[in-house]
Design a protein around this motif. Sequence first.
Motif, mmCIF file in Angstrom:
data_model
loop_
_atom_site.group_PDB
_atom_site.id
_atom_site.type_symbol
_atom_site.label_atom_id
_atom_site.label_comp_id
_atom_site.label_asym_id
_atom_site.label_seq_id
_atom_site.Cartn_x
_atom_site.Cartn_y
_atom_site.Cartn_z
ATOM 1 N N SER A 1 -9.878 -21.331 -14.988
ATOM 2 C CA SER A 1 -9.055 -22.362 -15.622
ATOM 3 C C SER A 1 -8.087 -21.708 -16.590
ATOM 4 O O SER A 1 -8.352 -20.631 -17.123
ATOM 5 C CB SER A 1 -9.930 -23.380 -16.364
ATOM 6 O OG SER A 1 -9.138 -24.267 -17.115
ATOM 7 N N SER B 1 -6.954 -23.642 -19.156
ATOM 8 C CA SER B 1 -6.993 -24.575 -20.272
ATOM 9 C C SER B 1 -6.966 -23.820 -21.594
ATOM 10 O O SER B 1 -7.553 -22.732 -21.728
ATOM 11 C CB SER B 1 -8.261 -25.436 -20.185
ATOM 12 O OG SER B 1 -8.482 -26.123 -21.390
ATOM 13 N N ASP C 1 -10.466 -23.269 -22.866
ATOM 14 C CA ASP C 1 -11.162 -22.146 -22.230
ATOM 15 C C ASP C 1 -10.659 -20.803 -22.749
ATOM 16 O O ASP C 1 -11.422 -19.842 -22.837
ATOM 17 C CB ASP C 1 -10.971 -22.214 -20.711
ATOM 18 C CG ASP C 1 -11.685 -23.403 -20.098
ATOM 19 O OD1 ASP C 1 -12.691 -23.849 -20.688
ATOM 20 O OD2 ASP C 1 -11.232 -23.899 -19.046
ATOM 21 N N ASN D 1 -6.058 -28.088 -17.079
ATOM 22 C CA ASN D 1 -6.357 -26.779 -16.508
ATOM 23 C C ASN D 1 -5.166 -25.834 -16.565
ATOM 24 O O ASN D 1 -5.332 -24.618 -16.430
ATOM 25 C CB ASN D 1 -6.811 -26.934 -15.056
ATOM 26 C CG ASN D 1 -8.186 -27.552 -14.954
ATOM 27 O OD1 ASN D 1 -8.988 -27.434 -15.870
ATOM 28 N ND2 ASN D 1 -8.450 -28.221 -13.853
#
Length: 367
Positions: free
Chosen positions: A192, A194, A197, A128
Amino acid sequence: MIIDTTEVQDINSFSKLESLKEVYGIIWILVPILTLVLGITIGVLVIVWLEREISAGIQQRIGPEYAGPLGVLQALADGTKLLFKENLIPSRGDIRLFNIGPSISVISILVSYSVIPFGYNFVLADLNIGVFLWIAISSIAPIGLLMSGYGSNNKYSFLGGLRAAAQSISYEIPLTLCVLSISLRVIRLSNSLSTVDIVDAQSKYGFWGWNLWRQPIGFIIFLISSLAECERLPFDLPEAEEELVAGYQTEYSGIKFGLFYVASYLNLLVSSLFVTVLYLGGWNISIPYIFVSELFEINKTCGVFGTTIGIFITLAKTYLFLFLSITTRWTLPRLRMDQLLNLGWKFLLPISLGNLLLTTSFRLFSL
């Protein structure tokens, strides 16, 4: 007490099965890591070959042509030569720091590859806080350079290590602020940070969905800061303009010198990959959504074929940025140390702060 032999055999077979499962589990953990390391090694060899060919073309001369077809094995030959050369250690230097410094520089960069998505669900560790993990780990590399310069017991090496650390700190802050500007949008969509993402957030409109168009100022600052982080020309300041020594790596020879050489290209490759992930849409096919909407799902629905296409697209965008950085190296002259620090602290830092404030204001008004 009578013990049944069949029960003993069952227990032994069960214990063997459990041990085999543990072995297989360890193997399946190591296979992705070894595959990633192998791919990174091949990528570095390709970058070295490309840099020699591109620089030869810019300077109108012949590049490597004898070691393998078109000279593709020249980098491998150089690495083999460094591997078998004698390692010299300064007699009055700090041996522990002298030996540990190159390893820290390489390992800190290698760990950064674990959060880079090369394709859809093709990432070693989808965290994350993946993008900030890269920034935190890349901040460890200057410690290795300082250790190398100090452990060499050479004033030129120590000054080179100090210059490298000052350069890294100066450009780490604008780079982080650019990443924060991108993170504001991603957090709003998926809560998030990440790297997967971040790529997904750019996939809706194809080419026009890239963060390059939403953050053009941040993109330019990120490019400049990443080149300075990699110590590439015109930011090759560990070797000062008034000295004929190589900075923190002056006293190194053999494989230890080769590790610094590898770390430089590893850092260049990881920076190029993060430019692709953060600003150029990652593995997504960069075609306007209006024309071929079904192509945007090819990386998610076609299994191995889609993953292969995603890796190819990611590497194509990455090597495009590598071409620009190599061309820049053989085009622009080296800056002075005061010019480098002025650019980082007096120009890039205020502009990146203004970009972050502008992005925050747009996000607040859009709520």
